[in-house]
Scaffold this active site. Structure first.
Site, PDB file in Angstrom:
ATOM      1  N   ASP A 137     -60.526  66.184  12.764  1.00  9.97           N
ATOM      2  CA  ASP A 137     -60.257  65.745  11.831  1.00  9.97           C
ATOM      3  C   ASP A 137     -61.680  64.472  11.334  1.00  9.97           C
ATOM      4  O   ASP A 137     -62.555  65.196  11.343  1.00  9.97           O
ATOM      5  CB  ASP A 137     -58.974  64.503  11.617  1.00  9.97           C
ATOM      6  CG  ASP A 137     -58.863  64.247  10.398  1.00  9.97           C
ATOM      7  OD1 ASP A 137     -58.034  65.133   9.645  1.00  9.97           O
ATOM      8  OD2 ASP A 137     -58.386  63.241   9.528  1.00  9.97           O
ATOM      9  N   LYS A 152     -51.125  63.915  15.661  1.00  9.13           N
ATOM     10  CA  LYS A 152     -52.049  63.075  14.954  1.00  9.13           C
ATOM     11  C   LYS A 152     -52.883  62.110  16.312  1.00  9.13           C
ATOM     12  O   LYS A 152     -51.957  61.105  16.828  1.00  9.13           O
ATOM     13  CB  LYS A 152     -51.793  62.597  13.844  1.00  9.13           C
ATOM     14  CG  LYS A 152     -53.368  62.652  13.084  1.00  9.13           C
ATOM     15  CD  LYS A 152     -53.912  64.098  12.393  1.00  9.13           C
ATOM     16  CE  LYS A 152     -54.917  63.453  11.581  1.00  9.13           C
ATOM     17  NZ  LYS A 152     -55.113  65.522  10.769  1.00  9.13           N
TER      18      LYS A 152
HETATM   19  P1  NDP Z   1     -65.305  65.006   8.086  1.00  4.04           P
HETATM   20  O1  NDP Z   1     -65.733  63.570   8.529  1.00  4.04           O
HETATM   21  O2  NDP Z   1     -66.561  66.388   8.462  1.00  4.04           O
HETATM   22  O3  NDP Z   1     -65.530  64.808   6.381  1.00  4.04           O
HETATM   23  C1  NDP Z   1     -65.391  63.491   5.675  1.00  4.04           C
HETATM   24  C2  NDP Z   1     -65.964  63.293   4.827  1.00  4.04           C
HETATM   25  O4  NDP Z   1     -65.454  62.358   3.799  1.00  4.04           O
HETATM   26  C3  NDP Z   1     -68.037  62.778   4.524  1.00  4.04           C
HETATM   27  O5  NDP Z   1     -67.951  63.111   3.755  1.00  4.04           O
HETATM   28  C4  NDP Z   1     -67.128  61.182   4.403  1.00  4.04           C
HETATM   29  O6  NDP Z   1     -68.293  60.560   4.235  1.00  4.04           O
HETATM   30  C5  NDP Z   1     -65.711  61.625   3.426  1.00  4.04           C
HETATM   31  N1  NDP Z   1     -65.312  59.744   3.608  1.00  4.04           N
HETATM   32  C6  NDP Z   1     -64.287  59.607   4.792  1.00  4.04           C
HETATM   33  N2  NDP Z   1     -63.793  58.629   4.798  1.00  4.04           N
HETATM   34  C7  NDP Z   1     -64.021  57.734   3.693  1.00  4.04           C
HETATM   35  C8  NDP Z   1     -63.554  56.636   3.106  1.00  4.04           C
HETATM   36  N3  NDP Z   1     -62.612  55.825   3.504  1.00  4.04           N
HETATM   37  N4  NDP Z   1     -64.348  56.563   1.513  1.00  4.04           N
HETATM   38  C9  NDP Z   1     -64.739  57.685   0.895  1.00  4.04           C
HETATM   39  N5  NDP Z   1     -65.196  58.627   1.283  1.00  4.04           N
HETATM   40  C10 NDP Z   1     -64.711  59.229   3.231  1.00  4.04           C
HETATM   41  O7  NDP Z   1     -64.057  65.173   7.584  1.00  4.04           O
HETATM   42  P2  NDP Z   1     -63.376  66.306   7.566  1.00  4.04           P
HETATM   43  O8  NDP Z   1     -63.932  67.553   6.127  1.00  4.04           O
HETATM   44  O9  NDP Z   1     -62.312  66.740   8.758  1.00  4.04           O
HETATM   45  O10 NDP Z   1     -61.774  65.787   6.573  1.00  4.04           O
HETATM   46  C11 NDP Z   1     -61.662  65.518   5.394  1.00  4.04           C
HETATM   47  C12 NDP Z   1     -60.317  65.293   4.875  1.00  4.04           C
HETATM   48  O11 NDP Z   1     -59.148  66.234   5.211  1.00  4.04           O
HETATM   49  C13 NDP Z   1     -59.243  63.973   6.028  1.00  4.04           C
HETATM   50  O12 NDP Z   1     -58.519  63.146   4.448  1.00  4.04           O
HETATM   51  C14 NDP Z   1     -58.385  65.030   6.739  1.00  4.04           C
HETATM   52  O13 NDP Z   1     -57.467  64.605   7.340  1.00  4.04           O
HETATM   53  C15 NDP Z   1     -58.175  66.255   6.084  1.00  4.04           C
HETATM   54  N6  NDP Z   1     -58.527  67.820   6.347  1.00  4.04           N
HETATM   55  C16 NDP Z   1     -59.634  67.931   7.518  1.00  4.04           C
HETATM   56  C17 NDP Z   1     -58.854  69.426   8.240  1.00  4.04           C
HETATM   57  C18 NDP Z   1     -60.063  69.862   9.349  1.00  4.04           C
HETATM   58  O14 NDP Z   1     -59.605  70.729   9.503  1.00  4.04           O
HETATM   59  N7  NDP Z   1     -61.269  69.562   9.792  1.00  4.04           N
HETATM   60  C19 NDP Z   1     -57.871  70.264   8.185  1.00  4.04           C
HETATM   61  C20 NDP Z   1     -56.924  69.352   7.232  1.00  4.04           C
HETATM   62  C21 NDP Z   1     -57.192  68.124   6.225  1.00  4.04           C
HETATM   63  P3  NDP Z   1     -69.092  59.611   4.650  1.00  4.04           P
HETATM   64  O15 NDP Z   1     -69.707  60.895   5.873  1.00  4.04           O
HETATM   65  O16 NDP Z   1     -69.658  59.002   4.175  1.00  4.04           O
HETATM   66  O17 NDP Z   1     -68.805  59.526   6.101  1.00  4.04           O
HETATM   67  O1  2IT Z   2     -54.897  67.065   8.834  1.00  2.00           O
HETATM   68  C1  2IT Z   2     -55.205  68.678   9.468  1.00  2.00           C
HETATM   69  O2  2IT Z   2     -54.132  69.576   9.610  1.00  2.00           O
HETATM   70  C2  2IT Z   2     -56.244  68.950  10.168  1.00  2.00           C
HETATM   71  N1  2IT Z   2     -56.707  68.106  10.404  1.00  2.00           N
HETATM   72  C3  2IT Z   2     -56.220  69.705  12.051  1.00  2.00           C
HETATM   73  C4  2IT Z   2     -55.341  69.549  12.454  1.00  2.00           C
HETATM   74  C5  2IT Z   2     -55.215  71.014  13.841  1.00  2.00           C
HETATM   75  O3  2IT Z   2     -54.747  70.294  14.831  1.00  2.00           O
HETATM   76  O4  2IT Z   2     -56.394  71.704  13.733  1.00  2.00           O
END
Ligand code: NDP
Ligand code: 2IT
Length: 443
Positions: A164, A124
């Site tokens: 992420d 990561k």
């Molecule tokens: P994005 O940046 O696309 O979206 C994040 C969302 O969460 C936004 O709505 C953001 O609000 C909100 N957010 C972020 N930080 C905070 C905080 N400290 N408090 C409250 N709200 C918050 O990220 P992702 O959707 O990609 O990721 C979301 C979660 O999913 C994370 O935990 C990530 O690790 C996990 N994840 C992501 C994967 C992926 O493929 N992208 C895969 C597996 C897990 P704002 O717009 O106001 O910042």
């Molecule tokens: O938390 C996660 O699994 C991710 N942000 C996706 C990682 C990836 O390599 O696609």
């Protein structure tokens, strides 16, 4: 030393790394039954070896703002474990990123990636850079500076980053452009790439869709279904939006979504096209939703979202966003399923509340593995110099999520903890990595 002594030793060493300690504590506690069957893992000290990253890279990221100001951010890449394949995991750009956050995410990724059944190790990275309010030019210059250091540590057989929080298609494009310029090779090193330069169909949707396939499998195993249920989804980023899209397609009414400022509640069901326009296209705040839907509600503060009565709660924003109090309220309101789209969104005490109340609880390592699984499929397609159709990738994603559910549920039963998918996912992921580490000697 028994498992508790080993756990205490590991936790003591990194006691200031709050999130990392939380993640390690959960895994080591739940895998304790493994060592009755496999004392050799203790003898070979797999626990201390698996909790120590193979490599941590911390670097300076200087860049220039549009107004000429020179800014310095901190960059990280934690190459945690390569026992079953190249390091694989996302990059997070958010002001809260520090070594503890990147280590917890990298540690979790080891087991998640093992559960996908694909040959990917865990890693990561990220930066304390805040993309909010930055121009496209500033984002590009930051990404180029970040990659100017990162490129020497990654490669298609070494370490394959992805997105992420704060890292989506735009950032991956800038990062990849700079990588390619520096190494002079189209080795497709990142995943989540655009479809015109080696990306995979369904990668954008994969985490959210996969989460719903996982919830469907949980419900099916308990003779229930998604049809007609209500859901509350925190966040409005990549994971939340595509979780909402698949939930709606499978007959669920999504009542509420949020961003870091607050949440919207629309009892008629969320207008997802509008959320996509606000968050994906305009990059604005979720509160704009009520400018169009005056009868919906907007509340300041993201946490209030868990007070809304629903059948399914899907925390899809960030770590520790749902605590014990929130969990109790959800239970009082009759929640049936909680599944984690985000990484470690439920505190340890919240987890306990769900498990003790017999709620179907899908932990992150299993429930949100669809994103990295399709990243693995993107790597496969890049190696083959082929692109699969949307339907083909989606079908593989469904199979992978169903398999992950079955593996976790069966492992939980085998270890005397039926329906405890925390135990099931941690043990199943651990066994695969531990076996590979044993085979490869002490390295
Ligand atoms: P994005 O940046 O696309 O979206 C994040 C969302 O969460 C936004 O709505 C953001 O609000 C909100 N957010 C972020 N930080 C905070 C905080 N400290 N408090 C409250 N709200 C918050 O990220 P992702 O959707 O990609 O990721 C979301 C979660 O999913 C994370 O935990 C990530 O690790 C996990 N994840 C992501 C994967 C992926 O493929 N992208 C895969 C597996 C897990 P704002 O717009 O106001 O910042
Ligand atoms: O938390 C996660 O699994 C991710 N942000 C996706 C990682 C990836 O390599 O696609």
């Amino acid at each position: 030393m028994d498992i508790t002594d080993i756990k205490n030793k590991i936790i003591e060493k990194d006691r200031d790394e709050k999130e990392f300690v939380q993640a390690v504590d959960e895994v080591l506690t739940s895998i304790a039954p493994v060592f009755d069957k496999h004392p050799e893992y203790l003898k070979m000290n797999i626990l201390e070896r698996i909790t120590e990253p193979e490599r941590v890279i911390i670097f300076r990221v200087p860049w220039v703002k549009d107004d000429g100001e020179v800014v310095v951010n901190r960059g990280f890449r934690v190459e945690f474990n390569s026992a079953i394949g190249p390091y694989k995991g996302g990059l997070r750009f958010h002001p809260s990123v520090n070594l503890s956050v990147v280590k917890f995410l990298g540690f979790e990724q080891i087991f998640k990636n093992a559960l996908t059944g694909l040959p990917m190790g865990g890693g990561k990275g990220g930066s304390d850079f805040d993309p909010h309010g930055k121009s496209d030019g500033e984002i590009m210059r930051f990404c180029q500076s970040f990659m100017s250091e990162l490129y020497r540590h990654i490669g298609p057989f070494r370490d394959v980053p992805a997105g992420d929080i704060g890292v989506g298609a735009r950032e991956i494009g800038f990062l990849y452009g700079q990588y390619k310029k520096l190494v002079n090779e189209s080795s497709w090193v990142l995943t989540g790439k655009g479809l015109s330069y080696g990306g995979s169909l369904v990668r954008k949707e994969a985490t959210g869709y996969g989460l719903l396939y996982f919830v469907r499998a949980m419900l099916l195993d308990h003779k229930d279904s998604l049809e007609g249920k209500t859901a509350v989804i925190s966040g409005s980023g990549n994971v939340a939006i595509y979780a909402a899209e698949k939930a709606m397609a499978l007959g669920v009414k999504v009542l509420a979504m949020s961003d870091s400022n607050g949440y919207i509640y629309d009892p008629k069901g969320i207008d997802l096209d509008l959320v996509k326009k606000i968050k994906e296209v305009d990059r604005k705040r979720i509160k704009e939703y009520i400018d169009v839907h005056g009868d919906a509600e907007y509340h300041e503060g993201a946490k209030g979202i868990w007070q809304i009565k629903c059948d399914i709660a899907l925390p899809c924003a960030t770590q520790n966003e749902l605590d014990e109090e929130d969990a109790k309220i959800l239970c009082q309101n009759g929640v049936k399923v909680v599944a984690e789209g985000a990484n470690m969104p439920c505190t340890h005490k919240a987890q306990r509340v769900f498990l003790d109340n017999g709620i179907l609880y899908g932990p992150a390592k299993a429930a949100n593995a669809g994103g990295v699984a399709v990243s693995g499929l993107e790597m496969s397609q890049n190696s083959l110099r082929l692109s699969w159709t949307f339907e083909e990738v989606d079908e593989r994603l469904k199979e992978i999520m169903d398999d992950i559910y079955r593996t976790c549920a069966d492992t939980a039963i085998e270890y005397g903890a039926k329906d405890d998918l925390v135990v099931g996912s941690n043990i199943a992921g651990f066994l695969k990595v531990a076996e590979a580490m044993m085979a490869q000697g002490i390295v």
